[in-house]
Design a protein around this motif. Structure first.
Motif, PDB file in Angstrom:
ATOM      1  N   ASN A 159       0.829  -1.207   0.000  1.00 22.20           N
ATOM      2  CA  ASN A 159       0.000   0.000   0.000  1.00 22.20           C
ATOM      3  C   ASN A 159       0.864   1.258   0.000  1.00 22.20           C
ATOM      4  OD1 ASN A 159      -2.485   1.289  -0.071  1.00 22.20           O
ATOM      5  ND2 ASN A 159      -3.248   0.229   1.716  1.00 22.20           N
ATOM      6  N   ARG A 166      -6.523   1.795   7.704  1.00 22.98           N
ATOM      7  CA  ARG A 166      -6.532   1.247   6.342  1.00 22.98           C
ATOM      8  C   ARG A 166      -7.839   1.566   5.621  1.00 22.98           C
ATOM      9  NH1 ARG A 166      -9.026  -3.942   6.220  1.00 22.98           N
ATOM     10  NH2 ARG A 166      -9.642  -4.581   8.298  1.00 22.98           N
ATOM     11  N   SER A 224      -6.071  -2.422   0.805  1.00 22.77           N
ATOM     12  CA  SER A 224      -6.540  -1.785   2.035  1.00 22.77           C
ATOM     13  C   SER A 224      -7.609  -2.601   2.751  1.00 22.77           C
ATOM     14  CB  SER A 224      -7.064  -0.376   1.753  1.00 22.77           C
ATOM     15  OG  SER A 224      -8.260  -0.425   0.998  1.00 22.77           O
ATOM     16  N   ILE A 264      -5.169  -0.326  -4.627  1.00 22.87           N
ATOM     17  CA  ILE A 264      -5.208   0.250  -3.275  1.00 22.87           C
ATOM     18  C   ILE A 264      -6.428  -0.269  -2.516  1.00 22.87           C
ATOM     19  CG2 ILE A 264      -5.534   2.377  -1.943  1.00 22.87           C
ATOM     20  CD1 ILE A 264      -3.820   3.789  -4.118  1.00 22.87           C
ATOM     21  N   GLY A 304       1.045   4.136  -3.027  1.00 27.08           N
ATOM     22  CA  GLY A 304       0.937   5.574  -2.779  1.00 27.08           C
ATOM     23  C   GLY A 304       2.133   6.336  -3.318  1.00 27.08           C
ATOM     24  N   ASN A 324      -7.631   4.488   3.380  1.00 24.12           N
ATOM     25  CA  ASN A 324      -7.130   4.185   2.045  1.00 24.12           C
ATOM     26  C   ASN A 324      -8.229   3.608   1.160  1.00 24.12           C
ATOM     27  OD1 ASN A 324      -4.592   5.193   1.789  1.00 24.12           O
ATOM     28  ND2 ASN A 324      -3.584   3.388   2.593  1.00 24.12           N
ATOM     29  N   CYS A 362      -2.248   8.363   0.591  1.00 28.25           N
ATOM     30  CA  CYS A 362      -2.271   6.898   0.599  1.00 28.25           C
ATOM     31  C   CYS A 362      -1.049   6.345   1.330  1.00 28.25           C
ATOM     32  CB  CYS A 362      -2.329   6.375  -0.834  1.00 28.25           C
ATOM     33  SG  CYS A 362      -2.280   4.581  -0.933  1.00 28.25           S
TER      34      CYS A 362
END
Length: 113
Positions: free
Chosen positions: A12, A57, A96, A92, A16, A60, A43
């Motif tokens: 993750n 999370r 997440s 993502i 980002g 995100n 992110c």
């Protein structure tokens, strides 16, 4: 923190960082440029925060939904921007939603929401 959890949060963070960097790699419309680097930075920040506060999370997940919608709704100069942002948003979101594992009585792990 368990190995799988660290790997998932690391993915993750990498997504980002990629999103942030991609804003500067090719020409974007002003709206897409700003949206891409801001969402990328947030992110990565939220992924780092989720290491210690697992519920972060979900921030995100919300960002991913926004990124997907904005990829198609904010005017873009190239299809590369639209597809990059849409595909990164999907990644993502998936990453997440992977729950964090916490040790229980040092013998097994259970998902932590």
């Amino acid at each position: 923190m368990q190995g799988r959890t660290a790997a998932v949060r690391g993915i993750n963070i990498a997504l980002g960082v990629w999103l942030f960097i991609s804003a500067f790699l090719w020409r974007h419309s002003q709206g897409q440029f700003t949206n891409t680097w801001v969402v990328g930075a947030l992110c990565a920040l939220f992924a780092v925060l989720a290491i210690w506060a697992p519920r972060a999370r979900y921030l995100n997940a919300i960002l991913a939904i926004w990124l997907f919608v904005s990829a198609w709704s904010i005017t873009a100069l190239s299809a590369a921007t639209v597809w990059n942002n849409a595909l990164v948003a999907i990644a993502i979101l998936i990453v997440s939603l992977v729950p964090t594992e916490v040790a229980v009585r040092a013998s097994r792990t259970v998902p932590r929401l």
